[in-house]
Design an enzyme around this catalytic site. Sequence first.
Site, PDB file in Angstrom:
ATOM      1  N   ARG B  15       0.840  -1.212   0.000  1.00 53.21           N
ATOM      2  CA  ARG B  15       0.000   0.000   0.000  1.00 53.21           C
ATOM      3  C   ARG B  15       0.872   1.257   0.000  1.00 53.21           C
ATOM      4  NH1 ARG B  15      -1.974   1.278   6.090  1.00 53.21           N
ATOM      5  NH2 ARG B  15      -0.356   0.142   7.208  1.00 53.21           N
ATOM      6  N   SER B  42      -4.741   5.405   5.284  1.00 51.26           N
ATOM      7  CA  SER B  42      -4.474   3.963   5.371  1.00 51.26           C
ATOM      8  C   SER B  42      -4.171   3.347   4.010  1.00 51.26           C
ATOM      9  CB  SER B  42      -5.680   3.243   5.991  1.00 51.26           C
ATOM     10  OG  SER B  42      -5.900   3.696   7.307  1.00 51.26           O
ATOM     11  N   GLU B  63     -18.685   4.511  -0.251  1.00 47.66           N
ATOM     12  CA  GLU B  63     -17.992   3.738  -1.288  1.00 47.66           C
ATOM     13  C   GLU B  63     -18.825   3.632  -2.559  1.00 47.66           C
ATOM     14  OE1 GLU B  63     -18.513   2.778   1.832  1.00 47.66           O
ATOM     15  OE2 GLU B  63     -16.507   2.945   2.690  1.00 47.66           O
ATOM     16  N   PHE B  88     -14.264  -2.954   1.373  1.00 49.09           N
ATOM     17  CA  PHE B  88     -15.302  -1.933   1.250  1.00 49.09           C
ATOM     18  C   PHE B  88     -15.513  -1.502  -0.205  1.00 49.09           C
ATOM     19  CE2 PHE B  88     -13.654  -0.743   5.657  1.00 49.09           C
ATOM     20  CZ  PHE B  88     -14.440  -1.692   6.259  1.00 49.09           C
ATOM     21  N   HIS B 114      -5.406  -3.370   2.282  1.00 45.63           N
ATOM     22  CA  HIS B 114      -5.718  -4.287   3.387  1.00 45.63           C
ATOM     23  C   HIS B 114      -6.329  -5.580   2.860  1.00 45.63           C
ATOM     24  CE1 HIS B 114      -4.902  -0.545   5.337  1.00 45.63           C
ATOM     25  NE2 HIS B 114      -5.067  -1.036   6.545  1.00 45.63           N
ATOM     26  N   ASP B 122      -7.385  -5.669  13.170  1.00 48.34           N
ATOM     27  CA  ASP B 122      -8.740  -5.118  13.039  1.00 48.34           C
ATOM     28  C   ASP B 122      -9.807  -6.209  12.929  1.00 48.34           C
ATOM     29  OD1 ASP B 122      -8.221  -2.449  13.280  1.00 48.34           O
ATOM     30  OD2 ASP B 122      -8.067  -2.068  11.128  1.00 48.34           O
ATOM     31  N   GLN B 126     -12.577  -6.220   8.404  1.00 49.42           N
ATOM     32  CA  GLN B 126     -11.703  -5.352   7.604  1.00 49.42           C
ATOM     33  C   GLN B 126     -10.812  -6.157   6.654  1.00 49.42           C
ATOM     34  OE1 GLN B 126     -12.272  -1.936   8.929  1.00 49.42           O
ATOM     35  NE2 GLN B 126     -13.773  -3.274   9.905  1.00 49.42           N
ATOM     36  N   ARG B 172      -1.483  -4.519   3.895  1.00 49.77           N
ATOM     37  CA  ARG B 172      -1.121  -3.625   4.995  1.00 49.77           C
ATOM     38  C   ARG B 172       0.300  -3.862   5.512  1.00 49.77           C
ATOM     39  NH1 ARG B 172      -1.851  -4.415  10.689  1.00 49.77           N
ATOM     40  NH2 ARG B 172      -1.672  -2.438  11.814  1.00 49.77           N
TER      41      ARG B 172
END
Lengths: 309, 330
Positions: B15, B42, B63, B88, B114, B122, B126, B172
């Site tokens: 990322r 993030s 989203e 998401f 992620h 998380d 997530q 991540r």
Amino acid sequence: MARSAPSDTERRGGGPPPTRDLAALRARATLIRRHIVEMLAESRSGHPGGSLSAVELVTALYFGGYLRYDPENAKWSERDRFVLSKGHGVPVQYAAMAEAGMLPVEELRTLRKIDSRLQGHPVLGATPGIEASTGSLGQGLSIGLGMALAARMDGADWNVFVLLGDGECQEGQVWEAAMAAGHQRPANLIAMVDYNKFQLDGAIADIIDLTPLAAKWEAMGWQTREIDGHDLGEVLEALDWAMAADGPACIVAHTVKGKGVSFMEGDNAYHGVAPTEKELAAALGELEVLEQAEASIEREGAEAGEAGR
Amino acid sequence: MNGIYPGFTLGKATRDAYGEALRDLGREHADIVVLDADLAKSTKSAVFENEFPDRFINVGIQEANMVGMAGGMASAGKVPFISSFACFVILKGFDQLRMAVSYPRLNVKVAGSHGGISSGEDGASQQAVEDVALACSLPHFTVCVPCDEHQMRAAVRAAYDHDGPVYIRSGRPKAPLVYERTPENFRFGRATRLREGSDLTIIANGLLTAAALVSAAELEKEGVSVRVVDMPTIKPLDEAEVEAAARETGRIVVAEEHLLHGGLGACVAQAVCRLHPAPMEFVGLDDTYAESGDPELLMRKYGLTHAEVTAAARRLLAGREAEAGAGAAR
């Protein structure tokens, strides 16, 4: 600031010259209604009610000088964008496009048939002049907002018109987009809600009532006006107002589902059922009369004008 | 996390490489716009935002609206890169990806961060484990899961150069370095043979590519010659490389940080069945969600390390020995 409607000389291509003559616009609206019932009867499927309720709104856009387009070049980069978020009402758009010279009138008979450019719901890329693929309700305003912000980033001078159904205002995404537009404040974005009070399964008030609808848009940061969506004078005036607004503007147009065909008006059975041959003949009979009546109104208006001089 | 990638150096998280590559690309191309749904810090799209605030829109926690807006912007000539967590943007935006991107074949680049279970603490809400299957199901989409920071940089550039919708998954945690520098020959639909071998092939992407290399080294000590193919693009699949693996090595293990249904393994299996049927084994999540926890411990608990890849290879090789034994008995 949003621009005012373009003058004749600003327009391109060979489309019909814009008019503010109400009799002429009414006659055009009647022709569009005739196309709608004819194409739906021919396809034996489709959505008459929500196509007929939006006729005056769409007529004003295409023939009142608000929507800039070039019938010869659907991809003209400076054109205004019209997104029909209530995609099931697409017969009204195809009919208006045919009247505007963007599609051959005879092609309307191919609606919903195999290999046709006229898909049952709007498809970007399938039909010249269609700006977004819709039919999954609730999505058109997001697409229109993206277009409006892209134009603003580029300093481009085109506007975006989005026509929503009332039932689809039950979709959460509509309010995501409304909230985002209220924050971004694009002055080149105009929404119109065809508030015909019915959705597929029945009356909106019984399923999820939208009232107070205009207040909801205002709460999202939109300038809002409520009109009679079949009164072309009110439609033109509201579009003038919306074009001059300094942020996103929403016209909540109170309409009648199935407007213009007596036995369809307010009868939700015609939400998604095409007219039979017999019903088509009856509908065309009514629309014929109306057309003649409007022609006479136009003549009377002209005579009255002459008498007044 | 190099405890499960012995011998590897950890690079940046993919990322981070995504954000940097996007910023670099933004310097070259004024038509790039970036949208995020309140996760820019993030997903690292904030790296682009910091340099190009006028070409960045934080749409808030919306989203579905973000995907629709991107379609509208693409139809007006922009090249939108949109990001959120993979779970998401793909799952909440799925119908919008269908209507506003895939169906009209618009030039939208979707970046899901992620990805997989290695996002860790998380928890499962997530962690995207279905994103690749969903993205692959959308017609016209190119789907890519880069394995390290270098490949991610190449993939971001390739996404811009490709005219059409692209999904790129990032992760991540810091990712083990498979490549030494940004590969210049990176192309969507083109796999990279990282290691030659003749007894079986391990096909992998994302964090499992490094695991595959660790596994191959382990198996080599047992006298097994293992080919390793890094397959970042799930769609379009490099079918020639898959067929070559089936023909030349006869056995294939596929490893990925995703559900077994609809991911890299399923896509490779479909190609193998059609082109050159061969015994296969699969490493991935077997019809389950994960949970909160340290990423490395999660990868161990849910069977996404070199140990499971090696075990899968041994199952295939045991089949070979059984066949050989049966042949000798006749």
